[in-house]
Design a protein around this motif. Structure first.
Motif, PDB file in Angstrom:
ATOM      1  N   VAL A 191     -50.637  35.189 -56.673  1.00  0.00           N
ATOM      2  CA  VAL A 191     -51.231  34.143 -55.826  1.00  0.00           C
ATOM      3  C   VAL A 191     -50.201  33.050 -55.600  1.00  0.00           C
ATOM      4  O   VAL A 191     -49.561  32.574 -56.549  1.00  0.00           O
ATOM      5  CB  VAL A 191     -52.496  33.543 -56.477  1.00  0.00           C
ATOM      6  N   PHE A 192     -50.054  32.625 -54.342  1.00  0.00           N
ATOM      7  CA  PHE A 192     -49.081  31.613 -53.973  1.00  0.00           C
ATOM      8  C   PHE A 192     -49.769  30.534 -53.140  1.00  0.00           C
ATOM      9  O   PHE A 192     -50.511  30.842 -52.215  1.00  0.00           O
ATOM     10  CB  PHE A 192     -47.925  32.246 -53.205  1.00  0.00           C
ATOM     11  N   ILE A 193     -49.517  29.285 -53.486  1.00  0.00           N
ATOM     12  CA  ILE A 193     -50.218  28.153 -52.884  1.00  0.00           C
ATOM     13  C   ILE A 193     -49.292  27.425 -51.916  1.00  0.00           C
ATOM     14  O   ILE A 193     -48.129  27.155 -52.227  1.00  0.00           O
ATOM     15  CB  ILE A 193     -50.696  27.162 -53.963  1.00  0.00           C
ATOM     16  N   ILE A 194     -49.824  27.093 -50.745  1.00  0.00           N
ATOM     17  CA  ILE A 194     -49.135  26.218 -49.801  1.00  0.00           C
ATOM     18  C   ILE A 194     -50.062  25.047 -49.511  1.00  0.00           C
ATOM     19  O   ILE A 194     -51.136  25.232 -48.924  1.00  0.00           O
ATOM     20  CB  ILE A 194     -48.786  26.943 -48.493  1.00  0.00           C
ATOM     21  N   ASN A 195     -49.671  23.842 -49.928  1.00  0.00           N
ATOM     22  CA  ASN A 195     -50.466  22.656 -49.656  1.00  0.00           C
ATOM     23  C   ASN A 195     -50.014  22.028 -48.347  1.00  0.00           C
ATOM     24  O   ASN A 195     -48.875  21.577 -48.228  1.00  0.00           O
ATOM     25  CB  ASN A 195     -50.345  21.643 -50.804  1.00  0.00           C
ATOM     26  N   VAL A 196     -50.920  22.000 -47.389  1.00  0.00           N
ATOM     27  CA  VAL A 196     -50.630  21.477 -46.056  1.00  0.00           C
ATOM     28  C   VAL A 196     -51.298  20.112 -45.925  1.00  0.00           C
ATOM     29  O   VAL A 196     -52.528  20.006 -45.877  1.00  0.00           O
ATOM     30  CB  VAL A 196     -51.137  22.437 -44.962  1.00  0.00           C
ATOM     31  N   VAL A 232     -41.435  32.272 -43.402  1.00  0.00           N
ATOM     32  CA  VAL A 232     -40.768  31.739 -44.581  1.00  0.00           C
ATOM     33  C   VAL A 232     -41.066  30.247 -44.666  1.00  0.00           C
ATOM     34  O   VAL A 232     -40.669  29.473 -43.785  1.00  0.00           O
ATOM     35  CB  VAL A 232     -39.246  31.977 -44.546  1.00  0.00           C
ATOM     36  N   ALA A 233     -41.785  29.868 -45.719  1.00  0.00           N
ATOM     37  CA  ALA A 233     -42.170  28.469 -45.916  1.00  0.00           C
ATOM     38  C   ALA A 233     -41.341  27.860 -47.037  1.00  0.00           C
ATOM     39  O   ALA A 233     -41.136  28.485 -48.085  1.00  0.00           O
ATOM     40  CB  ALA A 233     -43.656  28.375 -46.253  1.00  0.00           C
ATOM     41  N   LEU A 234     -40.876  26.632 -46.817  1.00  0.00           N
ATOM     42  CA  LEU A 234     -40.170  25.874 -47.841  1.00  0.00           C
ATOM     43  C   LEU A 234     -41.116  24.816 -48.397  1.00  0.00           C
ATOM     44  O   LEU A 234     -41.675  24.014 -47.637  1.00  0.00           O
ATOM     45  CB  LEU A 234     -38.920  25.208 -47.262  1.00  0.00           C
ATOM     46  N   LEU A 235     -41.290  24.833 -49.715  1.00  0.00           N
ATOM     47  CA  LEU A 235     -42.204  23.900 -50.385  1.00  0.00           C
ATOM     48  C   LEU A 235     -41.432  23.030 -51.366  1.00  0.00           C
ATOM     49  O   LEU A 235     -40.400  23.439 -51.902  1.00  0.00           O
ATOM     50  CB  LEU A 235     -43.288  24.656 -51.152  1.00  0.00           C
ATOM     51  N   GLN A 236     -41.975  21.829 -51.614  1.00  0.00           N
ATOM     52  CA  GLN A 236     -41.394  20.953 -52.631  1.00  0.00           C
ATOM     53  C   GLN A 236     -42.446  20.638 -53.686  1.00  0.00           C
ATOM     54  O   GLN A 236     -43.613  20.364 -53.361  1.00  0.00           O
ATOM     55  CB  GLN A 236     -40.870  19.659 -52.015  1.00  0.00           C
ATOM     56  N   ASN A 237     -42.031  20.674 -54.945  1.00  0.00           N
ATOM     57  CA  ASN A 237     -42.901  20.372 -56.074  1.00  0.00           C
ATOM     58  C   ASN A 237     -42.519  19.037 -56.716  1.00  0.00           C
ATOM     59  O   ASN A 237     -41.478  18.459 -56.420  1.00  0.00           O
ATOM     60  CB  ASN A 237     -42.799  21.480 -57.129  1.00  0.00           C
ATOM     61  N   GLU A 288     -51.551   6.413 -58.745  1.00  0.00           N
ATOM     62  CA  GLU A 288     -50.268   5.992 -58.178  1.00  0.00           C
ATOM     63  C   GLU A 288     -49.117   6.895 -58.609  1.00  0.00           C
ATOM     64  O   GLU A 288     -47.994   6.720 -58.146  1.00  0.00           O
ATOM     65  CB  GLU A 288     -49.973   4.550 -58.595  1.00  0.00           C
ATOM     66  N   ASN A 289     -49.385   7.831 -59.532  1.00  0.00           N
ATOM     67  CA  ASN A 289     -48.320   8.665 -60.071  1.00  0.00           C
ATOM     68  C   ASN A 289     -48.783  10.115 -60.185  1.00  0.00           C
ATOM     69  O   ASN A 289     -48.515  10.795 -61.163  1.00  0.00           O
ATOM     70  CB  ASN A 289     -47.876   8.134 -61.441  1.00  0.00           C
ATOM     71  N   TYR A 290     -49.456  10.571 -59.144  1.00  0.00           N
ATOM     72  CA  TYR A 290     -50.015  11.920 -59.111  1.00  0.00           C
ATOM     73  C   TYR A 290     -48.917  12.920 -58.780  1.00  0.00           C
ATOM     74  O   TYR A 290     -48.055  12.668 -57.939  1.00  0.00           O
ATOM     75  CB  TYR A 290     -51.122  11.973 -58.064  1.00  0.00           C
ATOM     76  N   ASN A 291     -48.960  14.063 -59.443  1.00  0.00           N
ATOM     77  CA  ASN A 291     -47.942  15.085 -59.213  1.00  0.00           C
ATOM     78  C   ASN A 291     -48.375  15.996 -58.073  1.00  0.00           C
ATOM     79  O   ASN A 291     -49.221  16.867 -58.235  1.00  0.00           O
ATOM     80  CB  ASN A 291     -47.712  15.897 -60.487  1.00  0.00           C
ATOM     81  N   HIS A 292     -47.780  15.792 -56.904  1.00  0.00           N
ATOM     82  CA  HIS A 292     -48.063  16.617 -55.734  1.00  0.00           C
ATOM     83  C   HIS A 292     -47.174  17.863 -55.776  1.00  0.00           C
ATOM     84  O   HIS A 292     -45.947  17.755 -55.817  1.00  0.00           O
ATOM     85  CB  HIS A 292     -47.788  15.834 -54.451  1.00  0.00           C
ATOM     86  N   GLY A 293     -47.788  19.036 -55.762  1.00  0.00           N
ATOM     87  CA  GLY A 293     -47.039  20.284 -55.843  1.00  0.00           C
ATOM     88  C   GLY A 293     -47.301  21.198 -54.668  1.00  0.00           C
ATOM     89  O   GLY A 293     -48.243  20.999 -53.889  1.00  0.00           O
ATOM     90  N   HIS A 294     -46.459  22.210 -54.526  1.00  0.00           N
ATOM     91  CA  HIS A 294     -46.607  23.257 -53.506  1.00  0.00           C
ATOM     92  C   HIS A 294     -46.722  22.652 -52.106  1.00  0.00           C
ATOM     93  O   HIS A 294     -47.450  23.149 -51.252  1.00  0.00           O
ATOM     94  CB  HIS A 294     -47.832  24.129 -53.787  1.00  0.00           C
ATOM     95  N   ARG A 295     -45.999  21.594 -51.884  1.00  0.00           N
ATOM     96  CA  ARG A 295     -46.136  20.794 -50.665  1.00  0.00           C
ATOM     97  C   ARG A 295     -45.260  21.368 -49.554  1.00  0.00           C
ATOM     98  O   ARG A 295     -44.045  21.431 -49.674  1.00  0.00           O
ATOM     99  CB  ARG A 295     -45.732  19.350 -51.007  1.00  0.00           C
ATOM    100  N   LEU A 296     -45.894  21.790 -48.472  1.00  0.00           N
ATOM    101  CA  LEU A 296     -45.144  22.316 -47.329  1.00  0.00           C
ATOM    102  C   LEU A 296     -44.254  21.220 -46.750  1.00  0.00           C
ATOM    103  O   LEU A 296     -44.737  20.132 -46.411  1.00  0.00           O
ATOM    104  CB  LEU A 296     -46.108  22.818 -46.251  1.00  0.00           C
ATOM    105  N   VAL A 297     -42.960  21.531 -46.631  1.00  0.00           N
ATOM    106  CA  VAL A 297     -42.049  20.596 -45.966  1.00  0.00           C
ATOM    107  C   VAL A 297     -41.440  21.206 -44.706  1.00  0.00           C
ATOM    108  O   VAL A 297     -41.045  20.470 -43.800  1.00  0.00           O
ATOM    109  CB  VAL A 297     -40.928  20.094 -46.911  1.00  0.00           C
ATOM    110  N   ALA A 331     -35.650  14.638 -51.024  1.00  0.00           N
ATOM    111  CA  ALA A 331     -35.704  16.088 -51.178  1.00  0.00           C
ATOM    112  C   ALA A 331     -34.901  16.450 -52.421  1.00  0.00           C
ATOM    113  O   ALA A 331     -33.678  16.530 -52.375  1.00  0.00           O
ATOM    114  CB  ALA A 331     -35.137  16.772 -49.939  1.00  0.00           C
ATOM    115  N   GLU A 332     -35.589  16.649 -53.530  1.00  0.00           N
ATOM    116  CA  GLU A 332     -34.947  16.870 -54.822  1.00  0.00           C
ATOM    117  C   GLU A 332     -34.569  18.343 -54.985  1.00  0.00           C
ATOM    118  O   GLU A 332     -35.421  19.228 -54.895  1.00  0.00           O
ATOM    119  CB  GLU A 332     -35.876  16.440 -55.957  1.00  0.00           C
ATOM    120  N   MET A 333     -33.292  18.599 -55.264  1.00  0.00           N
ATOM    121  CA  MET A 333     -32.767  19.964 -55.290  1.00  0.00           C
ATOM    122  C   MET A 333     -33.502  20.907 -56.246  1.00  0.00           C
ATOM    123  O   MET A 333     -33.679  22.073 -55.974  1.00  0.00           O
ATOM    124  CB  MET A 333     -31.281  19.942 -55.671  1.00  0.00           C
ATOM    125  N   GLY A 334     -33.935  20.406 -57.390  1.00  0.00           N
ATOM    126  CA  GLY A 334     -34.514  21.294 -58.393  1.00  0.00           C
ATOM    127  C   GLY A 334     -35.988  21.586 -58.214  1.00  0.00           C
ATOM    128  O   GLY A 334     -36.596  22.240 -59.060  1.00  0.00           O
TER     129      GLY A 334
END
Length: 243
Positions: free
Chosen positions: A39-44, A153-158, A172-181, A218-221
């Motif tokens: 299962v793979f998540i893409i948050n739009v 091909v989708a690029l996501l940032q975690n 104010e410090n929520y960890n947003h993941g699988h974020r479509l960029v 845009a953080e490399m890691g």
């Protein structure tokens, strides 16, 4: 090259001002954790809830509006599983958008179905040039019912820590993941014109990652790639991911 069952691409429509969206994020994460590698998540981030005010982050992309319009969503958070219409689970008859309570059932149905195409991906980033190189392969163990498929091909940032409504003390410090960029293959993907059994599709993509998206570093890691094959703009057959 051996036949496999379908894998799930769960596209979740969300926004930083959506109070119930953290519940959707949690539901999607539980489904992913229960089905590792399947299962793979893409948050739009799109719609009115994604419009930032003040210092809130702007996680929107150029692709979100058309994706949400296609889904036929009628509330947030909404999600689609392989952009398929699941009878009795959709928010509205004939649409792909589902409320979070139905994502798990749709996932179970999908994972039990055979796929005529297997997808794999690998990716690397040159840290000095910021150039990402992505290899995607799709092997057809069977023939598609349509002559042309779409490779996406989708690029996501975690790990983007920022505001999120409904996140209590983490607000104010929520960890947003699988974020479509970005969608590196455009809004609806690139054509695959040979879709018969025994076909191997191999494509390499290069993309220079900017220093920021909408002023968000845009953080490399923190990137991941999700590649998937669809029969049209809808109906994803299967996909896979690479970090």
């Amino acid at each position: 090259t051996a036949p496999q069952n379908k894998k799930v691409v769960l596209e979740e429509f969300t926004g930083v001002n959506c109070t119930y969206c953290p519940l959707g994020h949690a539901e999607a994460s539980q489904i992913k954790d229960a089905n590792p590698g399947q299962v793979f998540i893409i948050n739009v981030h799109e719609g009115n809830f994604a419009v930032p005010t003040g210092a809130q982050p702007d996680f929107r992309t150029a692709f979100g509006t058309l994706l949400s319009d296609q889904s036929g969503l009628s509330g947030y958070p909404s999600g689609t599983v392989n952009r398929h219409v699941f009878s009795g689970l959709s928010q509205s008859v004939g649409t792909t958008a589902m409320s979070r309570q139905n994502w798990s059932a749709a996932t179970s149905q999908t994972l039990s179905q055979s796929s005529y195409v297997n997808v794999a991906a690998t990716a690397s980033i040159n840290a000095l040039t910021r150039v990402a190189t992505i290899l995607v392969e799709a092997y057809y163990t069977g023939s598609s019912p349509v002559a042309t498929n779409k490779l996406n091909v989708a690029l996501l940032q975690n790990n983007s820590f920022a505001y999120q409504a409904g996140a209590a003390s983490q607000g104010e410090n929520y960890n947003h993941g699988h974020r479509l960029v970005n969608l590196l293959t455009g809004q609806w993907g690139e054509n695959i014109t040979t879709t018969t059994a025994g076909t191997l599709v191999s494509r390499t993509f290069t993309y220079t990652i900017p220093s920021a998206y909408n002023n968000i570093p845009a953080e490399m890691g923190n990137f991941e790639i999700i590649a998937f094959v669809a029969e049209s703009n809808q109906e994803i057959i299967s996909g896979n991911a690479a970090t």
